[in-house]
Write a protein that holds these residues in place. Sequence first.
Motif, mmCIF file in Angstrom:
data_model
loop_
_atom_site.group_PDB
_atom_site.id
_atom_site.type_symbol
_atom_site.label_atom_id
_atom_site.label_comp_id
_atom_site.label_asym_id
_atom_site.label_seq_id
_atom_site.Cartn_x
_atom_site.Cartn_y
_atom_site.Cartn_z
ATOM 1 N N ILE A 4 2.400 56.235 77.119
ATOM 2 C CA ILE A 4 2.765 57.469 76.566
ATOM 3 C C ILE A 4 4.304 57.499 76.661
ATOM 4 N N THR A 5 5.009 57.907 75.523
ATOM 5 C CA THR A 5 6.446 57.908 75.424
ATOM 6 C C THR A 5 6.762 59.243 75.714
ATOM 7 N N THR A 6 7.625 59.680 76.559
ATOM 8 C CA THR A 6 8.282 60.659 76.760
ATOM 9 C C THR A 6 9.635 60.868 77.334
ATOM 10 N N TYR A 7 10.533 62.031 77.437
ATOM 11 C CA TYR A 7 11.614 62.012 77.832
ATOM 12 C C TYR A 7 11.793 61.618 79.267
ATOM 13 N N PRO A 33 -6.011 55.501 83.957
ATOM 14 C CA PRO A 33 -4.341 55.289 84.087
ATOM 15 C C PRO A 33 -3.736 55.081 82.646
ATOM 16 N N TYR A 34 -2.486 55.267 82.910
ATOM 17 C CA TYR A 34 -1.652 55.488 81.738
ATOM 18 C C TYR A 34 -0.254 54.887 82.269
ATOM 19 N N GLU A 35 0.741 54.195 81.414
ATOM 20 C CA GLU A 35 2.180 53.989 81.722
ATOM 21 C C GLU A 35 2.917 54.889 80.856
ATOM 22 N N LEU A 36 4.271 54.916 81.354
ATOM 23 C CA LEU A 36 5.090 55.593 80.581
ATOM 24 C C LEU A 36 6.296 54.733 79.686
ATOM 25 N N ARG A 37 6.508 55.320 78.726
ATOM 26 C CA ARG A 37 7.854 54.506 78.244
ATOM 27 C C ARG A 37 8.929 55.743 77.952
ATOM 28 N N LEU A 38 9.937 55.670 79.020
ATOM 29 C CA LEU A 38 10.745 56.718 79.061
ATOM 30 C C LEU A 38 11.892 56.682 78.040
ATOM 31 N N ILE A 39 12.356 57.582 77.375
ATOM 32 C CA ILE A 39 13.496 57.584 76.487
ATOM 33 C C ILE A 39 14.455 58.844 76.967
ATOM 34 N N THR A 40 15.775 58.285 76.610
ATOM 35 C CA THR A 40 16.614 59.461 76.926
ATOM 36 C C THR A 40 16.869 60.422 75.682
ATOM 37 N N ARG A 41 17.636 61.589 75.532
ATOM 38 C CA ARG A 41 17.755 62.430 74.354
ATOM 39 C C ARG A 41 18.338 61.400 73.401
ATOM 40 N N GLN A 42 19.284 60.576 73.704
ATOM 41 C CA GLN A 42 19.948 59.850 72.970
ATOM 42 C C GLN A 42 19.305 58.614 71.926
ATOM 43 N N ASP A 43 18.015 58.220 72.699
ATOM 44 C CA ASP A 43 17.191 57.366 72.394
ATOM 45 C C ASP A 43 16.466 57.948 71.086
ATOM 46 N N LYS A 44 16.225 59.048 71.202
ATOM 47 C CA LYS A 44 15.372 59.665 69.991
ATOM 48 C C LYS A 44 15.669 59.275 68.732
ATOM 49 N N ASP A 45 16.939 59.076 68.436
ATOM 50 C CA ASP A 45 17.515 58.786 67.081
ATOM 51 C C ASP A 45 17.521 57.255 66.860
ATOM 52 N N SER A 46 17.023 56.684 67.865
ATOM 53 C CA SER A 46 17.199 55.053 67.468
ATOM 54 C C SER A 46 16.118 54.695 66.544
ATOM 55 N N LYS A 51 10.662 54.563 64.545
ATOM 56 C CA LYS A 51 9.368 53.914 63.959
ATOM 57 C C LYS A 51 8.152 54.349 64.522
ATOM 58 N N LEU A 52 8.211 54.988 65.758
ATOM 59 C CA LEU A 52 7.080 55.191 66.496
ATOM 60 C C LEU A 52 6.741 56.928 66.029
ATOM 61 N N GLN A 53 7.852 57.747 65.942
ATOM 62 C CA GLN A 53 7.912 58.954 65.703
ATOM 63 C C GLN A 53 8.840 59.375 64.843
ATOM 64 N N PRO A 54 8.322 59.634 63.468
ATOM 65 C CA PRO A 54 9.506 59.739 62.321
ATOM 66 C C PRO A 54 10.437 61.006 62.609
ATOM 67 N N PHE A 55 9.970 61.944 63.359
ATOM 68 C CA PHE A 55 10.748 63.255 63.761
ATOM 69 C C PHE A 55 11.625 62.819 64.751
ATOM 70 N N GLY A 56 11.625 61.947 65.553
ATOM 71 C CA GLY A 56 12.259 61.564 66.795
ATOM 72 C C GLY A 56 12.080 62.519 68.003
ATOM 73 N N GLN A 57 10.757 62.875 67.822
ATOM 74 C CA GLN A 57 10.360 63.623 69.081
ATOM 75 C C GLN A 57 9.402 63.038 69.906
ATOM 76 N N VAL A 58 9.227 63.621 71.110
ATOM 77 C CA VAL A 58 8.034 62.938 71.825
ATOM 78 C C VAL A 58 6.727 64.050 71.855
ATOM 79 N N PRO A 59 5.646 63.613 72.333
ATOM 80 C CA PRO A 59 5.160 62.404 72.717
ATOM 81 C C PRO A 59 4.560 61.548 71.782
ATOM 82 N N VAL A 60 4.576 60.283 72.180
ATOM 83 C CA VAL A 60 3.868 59.038 71.185
ATOM 84 C C VAL A 60 2.712 58.657 72.224
#
Length: 213
Positions: A4-7, A33-46, A51-60
């Motif tokens: 799961i990708t989240t902030y 069980p699940y693992e997390l991919r944590l991103i920062t607010r800056q990473d959302k525009d990377s 590629k994972l979330q066209p709108f730069g949002q979470v979750p994925v």
Amino acid sequence: MLRITTYNWVPVFAQGYVRDLPLRWACEEMSLPYELRLITRQDKDSKEHRKLQPFGQVPVLEDGDVTIFESGAILLHLGEKSEILLPKEASKKARARTWVFAALNSIDPVVREFRAAADNADKQEWAKLRQPQALENMKNRLRELNQWLQGREFLEEQFSVGDMMMTIMLRNIEPEILAEFPEVAKLQATCEARPAFQKALAAQLKTFAEHSP
Ligand SMILES: N[C@@H](CCC(=O)N[C@@H](CS)C(=O)NCC(=O)O)C(=O)O
């Protein structure tokens, strides 16, 4: 393993409301069980995240070779893994799926409009003017939902992803307003009392506490 990708962190007012919550909740319901991919607010525009979330949002959600965004689509995907979340019988499954869309398309818009007006009414004239009508629109929907829920514990015969998505939407409404719609308030309380919801909420809050700036 589900990922799961989240902030990694959000401001306190948003903690407990980020939409990785229904995903974590679904995993807890199924004891998966699940693992997390944590991103920062800056990473959302990377590029990588877009590629994972066209709108730069979470979750994925990443599940093997399946990568999906939009919490509703993700809940429907996870629902296929267990009858706890989505009945196998076609007619019942269709009803459960319908309620995910009802939560997103018939409840969320009126709640969002009300929130935008209510949260800005003291700062902006348009919001002050819009608030009474937005409140009435939201209450009309809640009244209809309350009527549907008469004599029912859940939206359909058994708990499903539909109840989960509805609960996520209802959490954005003040308890004093929800109390006017006792069956709706009861649905939310019943769903939030589920151990899986409580575990998911605690896990989200823990993530943010661990990454507090
Ligand atoms: N429709 C999307 C909405 C996702 C959404 O609103 N995510 C928020 C966090 S809860 C977000 O990433 N906001 C940052 C932004 O919109 O830039 C879904 O249900 O997955």
